[in-house]
Structure formats: C-alpha cells, structure tokens
Scaffold this active site. Structure first.
Site, PDB file in Angstrom:
ATOM      1  N   ASP A 115       0.852  -1.198   0.000  1.00 20.64           N
ATOM      2  CA  ASP A 115       0.000   0.000   0.000  1.00 20.64           C
ATOM      3  C   ASP A 115       0.891   1.251   0.000  1.00 20.64           C
ATOM      4  O   ASP A 115       2.114   1.149   0.115  1.00 20.64           O
ATOM      5  CB  ASP A 115      -0.971  -0.021   1.204  1.00 20.64           C
ATOM      6  CG  ASP A 115      -0.258   0.091   2.553  1.00 20.64           C
ATOM      7  OD1 ASP A 115       0.553   1.022   2.727  1.00 20.64           O
ATOM      8  OD2 ASP A 115      -0.499  -0.755   3.443  1.00 20.64           O
ATOM      9  N   HIS A 162       8.647  -5.098  -1.464  1.00 15.87           N
ATOM     10  CA  HIS A 162       7.732  -6.047  -2.118  1.00 15.87           C
ATOM     11  C   HIS A 162       6.893  -5.384  -3.206  1.00 15.87           C
ATOM     12  O   HIS A 162       5.832  -5.903  -3.579  1.00 15.87           O
ATOM     13  CB  HIS A 162       6.823  -6.713  -1.078  1.00 15.87           C
ATOM     14  CG  HIS A 162       7.563  -7.681  -0.184  1.00 15.87           C
ATOM     15  ND1 HIS A 162       7.035  -8.201   0.967  1.00 15.87           N
ATOM     16  CD2 HIS A 162       8.801  -8.226  -0.300  1.00 15.87           C
ATOM     17  CE1 HIS A 162       7.918  -9.028   1.535  1.00 15.87           C
ATOM     18  NE2 HIS A 162       9.003  -9.053   0.789  1.00 15.87           N
ATOM     19  N   CYS A 179       5.338  -3.815 -16.972  1.00 14.26           N
ATOM     20  CA  CYS A 179       5.219  -4.422 -18.296  1.00 14.26           C
ATOM     21  C   CYS A 179       6.274  -5.521 -18.413  1.00 14.26           C
ATOM     22  O   CYS A 179       7.479  -5.236 -18.382  1.00 14.26           O
ATOM     23  CB  CYS A 179       5.415  -3.384 -19.410  1.00 14.26           C
ATOM     24  SG  CYS A 179       5.352  -4.152 -21.050  1.00 14.26           S
ATOM     25  N   GLY A 207       4.900  -4.386  13.287  1.00 10.66           N
ATOM     26  CA  GLY A 207       3.721  -5.001  12.675  1.00 10.66           C
ATOM     27  C   GLY A 207       4.022  -6.036  11.616  1.00 10.66           C
ATOM     28  O   GLY A 207       3.347  -6.095  10.597  1.00 10.66           O
ATOM     29  N   SER A 267       4.965 -10.331  11.064  1.00  7.59           N
ATOM     30  CA  SER A 267       4.917 -11.625  11.746  1.00  7.59           C
ATOM     31  C   SER A 267       6.278 -12.311  11.784  1.00  7.59           C
ATOM     32  O   SER A 267       6.450 -13.285  12.500  1.00  7.59           O
ATOM     33  CB  SER A 267       3.924 -12.536  11.023  1.00  7.59           C
ATOM     34  OG  SER A 267       4.339 -12.715   9.684  1.00  7.59           O
ATOM     35  N   LEU A 269       1.623  -6.502  17.768  1.00  5.39           N
ATOM     36  CA  LEU A 269       0.457  -6.876  18.580  1.00  5.39           C
ATOM     37  C   LEU A 269       0.762  -8.109  19.420  1.00  5.39           C
ATOM     38  O   LEU A 269       0.246  -8.266  20.515  1.00  5.39           O
ATOM     39  CB  LEU A 269      -0.714  -7.155  17.629  1.00  5.39           C
ATOM     40  CG  LEU A 269      -2.125  -6.918  18.127  1.00  5.39           C
ATOM     41  CD1 LEU A 269      -2.303  -5.568  18.787  1.00  5.39           C
ATOM     42  CD2 LEU A 269      -3.103  -7.078  16.962  1.00  5.39           C
ATOM     43  N   ALA A 277      -0.132  -0.771  16.825  1.00  4.25           N
ATOM     44  CA  ALA A 277       0.860   0.142  16.244  1.00  4.25           C
ATOM     45  C   ALA A 277       0.452   1.603  16.414  1.00  4.25           C
ATOM     46  O   ALA A 277       1.306   2.464  16.628  1.00  4.25           O
ATOM     47  CB  ALA A 277       1.040  -0.185  14.757  1.00  4.25           C
TER      48      ALA A 277
HETATM   49  P1  NAD Z   1       1.586 -10.672   8.336  1.00  9.23           P
HETATM   50  O1  NAD Z   1       0.149 -10.614   7.958  1.00  9.23           O
HETATM   51  O2  NAD Z   1       2.305 -11.955   8.206  1.00  9.23           O
HETATM   52  O3  NAD Z   1       1.704 -10.259   9.881  1.00  9.23           O
HETATM   53  C1  NAD Z   1       1.067  -9.139  10.413  1.00  9.23           C
HETATM   54  C2  NAD Z   1       1.606  -8.898  11.798  1.00  9.23           C
HETATM   55  O4  NAD Z   1       1.064  -7.670  12.272  1.00  9.23           O
HETATM   56  C3  NAD Z   1       1.226  -9.966  12.834  1.00  9.23           C
HETATM   57  O5  NAD Z   1       2.376 -10.325  13.600  1.00  9.23           O
HETATM   58  C4  NAD Z   1       0.190  -9.277  13.714  1.00  9.23           C
HETATM   59  O6  NAD Z   1       0.251  -9.682  15.058  1.00  9.23           O
HETATM   60  C5  NAD Z   1       0.613  -7.830  13.582  1.00  9.23           C
HETATM   61  N1  NAD Z   1      -0.475  -6.881  13.767  1.00  9.23           N
HETATM   62  C6  NAD Z   1      -1.773  -7.002  13.398  1.00  9.23           C
HETATM   63  N2  NAD Z   1      -2.454  -5.906  13.737  1.00  9.23           N
HETATM   64  C7  NAD Z   1      -1.569  -5.064  14.322  1.00  9.23           C
HETATM   65  C8  NAD Z   1      -1.674  -3.772  14.893  1.00  9.23           C
HETATM   66  N3  NAD Z   1      -2.826  -3.104  14.922  1.00  9.23           N
HETATM   67  N4  NAD Z   1      -0.565  -3.207  15.423  1.00  9.23           N
HETATM   68  C9  NAD Z   1       0.625  -3.865  15.410  1.00  9.23           C
HETATM   69  N5  NAD Z   1       0.779  -5.089  14.895  1.00  9.23           N
HETATM   70  C10 NAD Z   1      -0.302  -5.684  14.355  1.00  9.23           C
HETATM   71  O7  NAD Z   1       2.294  -9.534   7.535  1.00  9.23           O
HETATM   72  P2  NAD Z   1       3.818  -9.312   7.149  1.00  9.23           P
HETATM   73  O8  NAD Z   1       4.686  -9.757   8.269  1.00  9.23           O
HETATM   74  O9  NAD Z   1       3.901  -7.931   6.631  1.00  9.23           O
HETATM   75  O10 NAD Z   1       4.195 -10.313   5.965  1.00  9.23           O
HETATM   76  C11 NAD Z   1       3.433 -10.856   5.004  1.00  9.23           C
HETATM   77  C12 NAD Z   1       3.348 -10.223   3.634  1.00  9.23           C
HETATM   78  O11 NAD Z   1       2.090  -9.613   3.582  1.00  9.23           O
HETATM   79  C13 NAD Z   1       4.258  -9.156   3.180  1.00  9.23           C
HETATM   80  O12 NAD Z   1       5.014  -9.679   2.153  1.00  9.23           O
HETATM   81  C14 NAD Z   1       3.354  -8.043   2.560  1.00  9.23           C
HETATM   82  O13 NAD Z   1       3.772  -7.759   1.246  1.00  9.23           O
HETATM   83  C15 NAD Z   1       2.021  -8.657   2.514  1.00  9.23           C
HETATM   84  N6  NAD Z   1       0.851  -7.841   2.844  1.00  9.23           N
HETATM   85  C16 NAD Z   1       0.850  -6.488   2.684  1.00  9.23           C
HETATM   86  C17 NAD Z   1      -0.265  -5.750   3.055  1.00  9.23           C
HETATM   87  C18 NAD Z   1      -0.251  -4.239   2.863  1.00  9.23           C
HETATM   88  O14 NAD Z   1       0.369  -3.746   1.921  1.00  9.23           O
HETATM   89  N7  NAD Z   1      -0.909  -3.460   3.738  1.00  9.23           N
HETATM   90  C19 NAD Z   1      -1.379  -6.381   3.598  1.00  9.23           C
HETATM   91  C20 NAD Z   1      -1.346  -7.789   3.722  1.00  9.23           C
HETATM   92  C21 NAD Z   1      -0.228  -8.512   3.347  1.00  9.23           C
END
Ligand code: NAD
Length: 237
Positions: free
Chosen positions: A99, A113, A121, A179, A181, A206, A223
């Site tokens: 995002d 990412h 393209c 934020g 995992s 979290l 966060a």
């Molecule tokens: P993930 O979904 O694996 O983990 C999310 C983490 O955030 C978890 O550990 C969770 O406990 C924590 N979390 C959830 N709500 C929270 C809050 N309010 N405050 C603090 N922490 C919070 O995501 P990741 O580790 O970023 O990895 C997975 C992949 O997901 C990445 O490659 C990314 O590209 C992709 N992704 C991106 C988006 C985005 O662009 N917003 C959304 C979903 C997935």
C-alpha cells in the site's frame, strides 16, 4: 534512545491494519478468502491470470479508499525530524507493504515487495503508476504491449532494493520492526543481520513475532499507540 544515529525501520501489514487493510496472518491463513498460493505466486498468475488480476484490482481499488493511521503519521514525523537532530543521522524506512500509506503520510520509503499502485510491463520492463484495473489487459503506456501485471513481489520472486537495504543495515545502530509476523524471508532475517552487526533491536507488534527472540526488546500493543510513543521518545532526547 537518542544515543542512536542510524535507524532502520521495517514495517509489515500490521502497521496498516488499523487503516482497515487486512494482514495475511490475521485471516487464519486466508487473505481475503483466498489461499496465498492461489493469488500471490508466479505459478498462480500463469495458471489463472484472470483470478490474480481481479484479486489485485480489488486490493488496488480498496487501498485508495484507506487513509494513513497514527503509526504512519508518527513514522513520517520521525523521518522528517531525525536528520535535523544532528549531522549524519539517518532513518531508512523499509516496508513489506504494497500500500502507499507511508508515503501518503509524508515519509520516504523503500518498497521491498513492490507497490499496488504500479503496473509492470513484462515485455519492455517499464513500471508505470497505475490506479485502475488490469483485468481487461490495457496497453503498457511505454510500449503498447498488453503485458502488464501488478508490480508486486510474489512468493518465490526476488524482493526489490536489497543492496540499498543491506547497506542501511550495515550502518544501523538501531533496528526496529513494526507489525510484521517475521514469517516472510528475507525480511524476517533482517533482525539477525542487524544484531550480528552490532545494532540494538526493538520489536513493536500486537503479539510476539516468529523471530521475537532476536530482539533485545519487545513492546506489545497496537501500532497506532506504540509507534507514536516510541517516536516521541526518540525525538525527545
Ligand atoms: P503478516 O500478515 O504476516 O503479519 C502481520 C503482523 O502484524 C502480525 O504479527 C500481527 O500480530 C501484527 N499486527 C496485526 N495488527 C496489528 C496492529 N494493529 N498493530 C501492530 N501489529 C499488528 O504480515 P507481514 O509480516 O507484513 O508479511 C506478510 C506479507 O504480507 C508481506 O510480504 C506483505 O507484502 C504482505 N501484505 C501487505 C499488506 C499491505 O500492503 N498493507 C497487507 C497484507 C499482506
């Protein structure tokens, strides 16, 4: 905390969760009702490009409705204020998110990412800013070929800007993970690299991440609360 000079911050989906953007892990292994393998791999795109394009078209449209939250705003404040606290101080903000909420908050950010709001393209290799759908195979603005895909790094593909990120990690004396995992490599390994290179390591999440043991300190909570508090600490000293 203000003994630090060079900070590297890694953010993940959790930083955008309170803006209403789903994370991966919080959906019980499903991402908006899809298995990751069905929508976020090159194999999935080869097998069913329509499904993948529709999925990303939906996400691309959705993020444009969202707004940065207090965590994005605080990180932008740190990004702008930290260099003014002394010669040679740097903040490098690296995100796994696709995002655009960090930049809309006013931060400069490295998207390892890729980005939802870009199309790539696969014929001429041009990346173009893109806000609309890709499902109907629009022409590439640069070469006209109908070979555009979302400019996001899928599982099994090489993340972007790794040289820049490793250079920043080498000079970091503080590494902060927010934020995420800790399940997706290579980002999940940054904490070990930073720690091996002598940086202090801090996690804001979290719940404890998979790599939690690598952090000198873990602070648990949303966060939108933890990040502004930490930024205040950094800028106060
Ligand atoms: P993930 O979904 O694996 O983990 C999310 C983490 O955030 C978890 O550990 C969770 O406990 C924590 N979390 C959830 N709500 C929270 C809050 N309010 N405050 C603090 N922490 C919070 O995501 P990741 O580790 O970023 O990895 C997975 C992949 O997901 C990445 O490659 C990314 O590209 C992709 N992704 C991106 C988006 C985005 O662009 N917003 C959304 C979903 C997935």
């Amino acid at each position: 905390m203000t003994q630090f000079r060079n900070i590297v911050i890694l953010t993940g989906a959790g930083v955008s969760a309170e803006s209403g953007i789903d994370t991966f892990r919080d959906g019980g292994g499903l991402w908006e009702r899809h298995r990751v393998d069905d929508v976020a791999t090159p194999e999935a795109f080869a097998r069913d490009p329509g499904l993948v394009q529709r999925f990303y078209d939906m996400r691309r449209a959705a993020i444009q409705e969202k707004v940065p939250n207090a965590a994005h705003m605080a990180l932008a404040r740190l990004d702008q204020a930290w260099p003014k606290k002394g010669m040679g101080r740097t903040v490098t903000l690296v995100t796994q998110n696709v995002d655009d909420l960090h930049e809309r908050a006013g931060a400069s950010v490295i998207h390892m990412h890729g980005e939802h709001l870009k199309a790539w393209c696969t014929l001429c290799d041009t990346r173009s800013h893109w806000r609309g759908p890709l499902i109907d195979g629009p022409p590439c603005p640069a070469c006209g070929a109908r070979a555009l895909r979302p400019d996001v790094v899928w599982f099994g593909e090489m993340p972007y800007h790794m040289d820049r990120i490793h250079a920043a990690l080498r000079s970091a004396d503080l590494f902060v993970s927010i934020g995420t995992s800790g399940a997706v490599y290579p980002a999940a390994g940054f904490v070990q690299s930073a720690r091996d290179l002598g940086a202090r390591t801090l996690e804001l999440n979290l719940e404890p991440s998979q790599g939690s043991r690598w952090f000198h300190e873990t602070r648990l909570g949303p966060a939108s609360e933890l990040v502004p508090e930490w930024v205040e600490e950094m800028l106060a000293g």
